[in-house]
Design a protein around this motif. Structure first.
Motif: not given
Length: 424
Positions: A334-340, A351-358, A417-424
């Motif tokens: 989805y990020a590639q489609a959004a040019e991210a 001490d601080h962690e964020v799984d993913l950064i778009v 957001v449930p994983a199944a409900l996330l889209g591009p």
């Protein structure tokens, strides 16, 4: 092709082909590159056929004599065709004239990168939205717009189905096979990597069992920043004849050439000066099903935590790691489609962690936590709130991806957001 399921990359191709003379689809074997490209082609050169490869090598300019659009499939098997296409583009720019697909970086690189002539797109295994698991109700592109997008939706997809999706894979020709046949196909896929793909990339594997053990240890390190030393130690636990660093780095390099590794790099903020940020990437194979198969884990073993023979790189629940890998695959698509672009954040002392950064091109971001849980507690959003305090308006949105049934926005503004409900 009557049963073709439209892929996210089809929308990218719809936008790009009218303005590009040559486009290359690159990615691991079996992700669907040929089928997707062939739907847009009037002429096809299949270079995995030795006869067609020899004929094209004898007369490369045949690509200009046939009806466009022209598909050159598995172009890396005759690297010289890249330069032929590039020179053809220089002579005459006709939108949508050439499509190339490649499953590996060629051993003998083309003389020219193709920059400015051939645009490359990465094609990945199918995301959950492409698998038609559930109709998405939350768009990553909308989240990246930063307009406090409405978050709603409901799904019946739960933990057991996510576990099933992990082991079924996003390879379109494999995922719908009966379970025993699917496992055999995934085993054959891994066997091919060791027995054929490595030699074809110019690397002779003297000890196949060592490479297999390293692959399993890498799979066990999925979604972690484990050092390559610890991965090697896990692969050779109890052994005295360990491969050298050069050998294991060669493993990594060849797998990257085969598009089978997709590590998520650490986020390096552009405008905000953080101190003590980690720089190690998170490890990911192209499809979490490969990691599950390498570790001998079916859906049942993932759900009850009994994946047999798994090398330990860190303590933790394997299903949690592979669920994060599944979400990461989705976000890469989805990020590639959004040019991210996709990153992760972790301070050096953890001490601080964020799984993913778009990250958008202007360096503003959507921060994502992945939780193997139905409910989101206040403790689950501590790091997202910390990041919001650190970067202010550069944080476009913050999201927790769950296995729960409902999409909603918490009173603190963080989306669930449930994983199944996330889209591009």
């Amino acid at each position: 092709m009557g049963d073709y399921v439209r892929r996210v990359i089809d929308a990218e191709l719809d936008e790009l082909l009218p303005g590009l003379t040559a486009t290359a689809l690159e990615g691991p074997r079996a992700v669907g590159k040929t089928v997707t490209a062939a739907r847009r082609a009037n002429s096809v050169f299949a270079l995995d056929d030795p006869v067609q490869r020899k004929l094209l090598a004898a007369e490369p300019l045949r690509i200009e004599a046939v009806e466009p659009p022209v598909l050159v499939d598995e172009w890396q098997l005759y690297p010289g065709i890249w330069d032929t296409v590039r020179r053809s583009v220089d002579r005459e720019q006709v939108p949508g004239r050439y499509l190339l697909t490649g499953s590996a970086a060629p051993i003998q690189a083309p003389m020219h990168t193709g920059a400015g002539r051939i645009v490359s797109l990465r094609m990945r295994p199918m995301s959950l939205a492409e698998r038609l698991v559930a109709p998405p109700t939350v768009s990553l592109r909308r989240l990246l717009d930063g307009d406090n997008a409405t978050i709603d939706g409901e799904t019946t997809v739960g933990l057991s189905q996510y576990a099933d999706e992990i082991v079924r894979s996003g390879f379109p020709g494999i995922r719908d096979l009966p379970p025993k046949v699917r496992r055999a196909q995934l085993d054959a896929y891994i066997n091919r990597i060791v027995a054929r793909d490595f030699p074809e990339q110019g690397h002779q594997v003297r000890k196949p069992q060592t490479l297999r053990a390293w692959l399993a240890a890498y799979a066990a390190a999925t979604a972690t920043t484990a050092s390559y030393t610890s991965i090697l130690d896990a692969a050779t636990a109890g052994g005295t004849d360990k491969p050298g660093k050069d050998t294991t780095m060669a493993y990594r390099d060849v797998l990257a050439q085969l598009w089978l590794l997709e590590p998520v790099p650490a986020w390096l903020p552009f405008r905000n000066q953080f101190t003590r940020l980690g720089s190690a990437p998170k490890h990911h194979l192209a499809d979490p099903a490969l990691a599950a198969r390498l570790l001998g884990a079916d859906a049942g073993a993932l759900l009850d935590g009994t994946a047999a023979g798994s090398p330990r790189v860190r303590d933790g629940v394997l299903l949690g790691q592979l669920f994060e890998a599944l979400v990461t695959l989705d976000l890469q698509v989805y990020a590639q489609a959004a040019e991210a672009r996709l990153h992760h954040l972790r301070t050096r002392n953890g001490d601080h962690e964020v799984d993913l950064i778009v990250e958008r091109a202007d360096h503003r971001i959507v921060a994502v936590e992945v939780k193997l849980a139905q409910q989101v507690e206040d403790s689950d959003v501590v790091h997202l709130k910390w990041l919001r305090d650190q970067i202010g308006p550069d944080l476009l949105d913050a999201v927790v991806i769950t296995t729960g049934p409902y999409a909603y926005r918490r009173p603190d503004g963080i989306a669930v957001v449930p994983a199944a409900l996330l889209g591009p």
